[in-house]
Design a protein around this motif. Structure first.
Motif, mmCIF file in Angstrom:
data_model
loop_
_atom_site.group_PDB
_atom_site.id
_atom_site.type_symbol
_atom_site.label_atom_id
_atom_site.label_comp_id
_atom_site.label_asym_id
_atom_site.label_seq_id
_atom_site.Cartn_x
_atom_site.Cartn_y
_atom_site.Cartn_z
ATOM 1 N N MET A 1 5.190 -1.149 4.720
ATOM 2 C CA MET A 1 5.342 0.156 5.107
ATOM 3 C C MET A 1 6.688 0.193 6.438
ATOM 4 O O MET A 1 7.027 0.357 6.550
ATOM 5 C CB MET A 1 4.514 1.030 4.937
ATOM 6 N N ARG B 1 -0.428 -3.683 2.519
ATOM 7 C CA ARG B 1 0.384 -2.092 2.318
ATOM 8 C C ARG B 1 0.989 -1.894 3.568
ATOM 9 O O ARG B 1 2.420 -1.517 3.784
ATOM 10 C CB ARG B 1 -0.080 -0.895 1.900
ATOM 11 N N GLU B 2 0.515 -1.376 4.513
ATOM 12 C CA GLU B 2 0.460 -1.141 5.373
ATOM 13 C C GLU B 2 1.924 -2.013 6.290
ATOM 14 O O GLU B 2 2.578 -1.117 7.318
ATOM 15 C CB GLU B 2 -0.573 -1.146 6.617
ATOM 16 N N GLY C 1 4.779 5.695 3.769
ATOM 17 C CA GLY C 1 4.065 5.406 2.363
ATOM 18 C C GLY C 1 3.777 6.614 1.484
ATOM 19 O O GLY C 1 5.121 8.233 1.598
ATOM 20 N N SER C 2 2.498 6.777 0.764
ATOM 21 C CA SER C 2 2.488 8.403 -0.090
ATOM 22 C C SER C 2 0.948 8.380 0.881
ATOM 23 O O SER C 2 0.364 8.186 1.809
ATOM 24 C CB SER C 2 2.106 7.398 -0.799
ATOM 25 N N ASN D 1 9.133 3.186 6.460
ATOM 26 C CA ASN D 1 7.679 3.909 6.276
ATOM 27 C C ASN D 1 6.558 4.559 6.175
ATOM 28 O O ASN D 1 5.728 3.221 6.228
ATOM 29 C CB ASN D 1 8.856 3.568 4.521
#
Length: 321
Positions: free
Chosen positions: A85, A81-82, A92-93, A90
Motif C-alpha cells: 500500500m 499488505r502495508e 488501503g481499506s 494507497n
C-alpha cells in the motif's frame, strides 16, 4: 525448513481434521500434503498429528504450532499488505465496528473525513455491541473497534486508548411531568421508562436497586437493559415525542433538538454519567495505514466536540455537570 507453505498445510489439517478434505481445500494431492507435514515434523523434531484410529487430532505440540503459526502468518500478511500500500501511495481499506454512542458522536464523522481525504478508500464501517466488537476482533474480521473501555479490563490481548469522555445528560419531551421539579433525583427518574442502548455496568451499578420502569439488570453482564432498548441513541427521539420516556445522551448529539425545542434537559442533582469509550485492537497485530489515519480523524472530531460541549454546558440548567 519451516516454510509458510507447510504451516498453511498444518492449519488446513487443524481445520478439516482429514487429509483428503484438507488436500482438496488446498488444491494439492494427498501424498503431497502428507509429505509436507512429515517434513515439518522432522524439522521440529516432534509429532504434530495423532493419526490413530483413522482420525486426525492435533498433539500438544501441534496445538502450539497452530497457535503460533496464526500469529506469524498474520503478521507476515500484514507486513506485505502495508508495504504494497505504501509503495502504491494507497492507504488501503478500513474495517471498523463502533459502539452506539461513539458512532453518533465521532465514529461516522471520522470515517466521512477520512473519505474526503482519500476518495478511493474502501470502508466497512458499522455499528455493533461491545461483545460483537470483541468477537469480530478475535476473528480478525475487523481491524479496529470503538467501544466502552471499562468492559475490556479482563482481556490482556487487546490494546486500548480512551478517546471519548463526555458528560451524559437525561432528556425528555417538553411538558414532561418531571420538568415541574427544579431538581430531580435518580429515584424519581427510574419511575419512567428509559429508552437507550444498553448502559454499561460501571453506570448501572450506581443505580437504585429498585429500577421500577427504567429497565432491568442483565445478570450475565451487569448492564442495564433499558425498558426500551434501541441500537442508536438518535432512535430515542420518536419515543420521547410520543411518551413520557426519557433518554441518555450528550449535549452535541441533542443540540439540534434542543435548539428547536423538541427535547428538554432533566436537571438531575445526584447522578453523574460520563462516557468512557475508546479504540481497541489486537495487541499482536499491526494496524493497517487506513486504521491509523482513521484514528487521527476521530481524535480530531473528539477534540472539537469536547470544546463545543464545554460551551453548551454553560447554558444548561444541570448543576451536577
Amino acid at each position: 525448513m519451516i516454510t509458510q507453505r507447510r504451516l498453511h498445510h498444518l492449519l488446513a489439517l487443524a481445520q478439516h481434521a482429514h487429509f483428503g478434505r484438507s488436500a482438496q481445500a488446498l488444491n494439492i494431492s494427498q501424498p503431497a500434503l502428507t509429505k509436507s507435514i512429515q517434513a515439518l515434523e522432522a524439522e521440529l523434531g516432534v509429532t504434530l498429528l495423532d493419526r490413530q484410529r483413522g482420525a486426525i487430532e492435533l498433539t500438544t505440540f501441534g496445538e502450539l504450532v497452530v497457535k503460533r503459526s496464526k500469529f506469524w502468518l498474520t503478521a507476515e500478511d500484514d507486513l506485505r499488505r502495508e508495504i504494497a500500500m505504501l509503495t502504491g501511495n494507497n492507504i488501503g481499506s478500513l474495517r471498523v465496528a463502533i459502539g452506539p454512542y461513539p458512532s453518533v458522536i465521532s465514529g461516522f464523522e471520522g470515517a466521512a473525513r477520512l473519505l474526503a481525504k482519500h476518495p478511493n478508500i474502501r470502508m466497512m464501517v458499522h455499528e455493533a455491541s461491545w461483545l460483537n466488537i470483541i468477537n469480530l476482533l478475535n476473528e480478525q474480521a475487523i481491524d479496529l473497534g470503538i467501544t466502552e473501555i471499562s468492559r475490556l479490563e479482563k482481556y490482556d490481548h487487546f490494546v486500548t486508548e480512551t478517546v471519548g469522555q463526555h458528560c451524559g445528560y437525561f432528556f425528555c419531551r417538553p411538558g414532561h411531568p418531571l420538568l415541574s421539579n427544579t431538581a430531580i433525583s435518580i429515584e424519581q427518574l427510574v419511575k419512567f421508562p428509559w429508552v437507550s442502548p444498553r448502559i454499561p455496568t460501571r453506570i448501572a451499578s450506581k443505580l437504585p436497586k429498585a429500577l421500577d420502569h427504567a429497565g432491568s439488570i442483565d445478570p450475565a453482564t451487569g448492564d442495564l437493559i433499558p425498558k426500551i432498548e434501541i441500537s442508536t441513541p438518535l432512535q430515542s427521539l420518536s419515543f420521547l415525542k410520543n411518551s413520557d420516556a426519557i433518554t441518555l445522551s450528550t449535549l452535541t448529539v441533542m443540540e439540534p433538538k434542543l435548539n428547536s425545542g423538541e427535547v428538554a434537559i432533566l436537571p438531575i442533582f445526584d447522578f453523574q454519567v460520563q462516557t468512557n469509550y475508546g479504540f481497541v485492537y489486537l495487541k499482536n497485530r499491526s494496524l493497517p495505514p487506513a486504521a491509523i489515519a482513521y484514528m487521527q480523524e476521530v481524535r480530531a472530531v473528539e477534540e472539537a466536540i469536547l470544546g463545543r460541549e464545554a460551551e453548551l454546558a454553560k447554558y444548561t440548567a444541570c448543576g451536577n455537570h
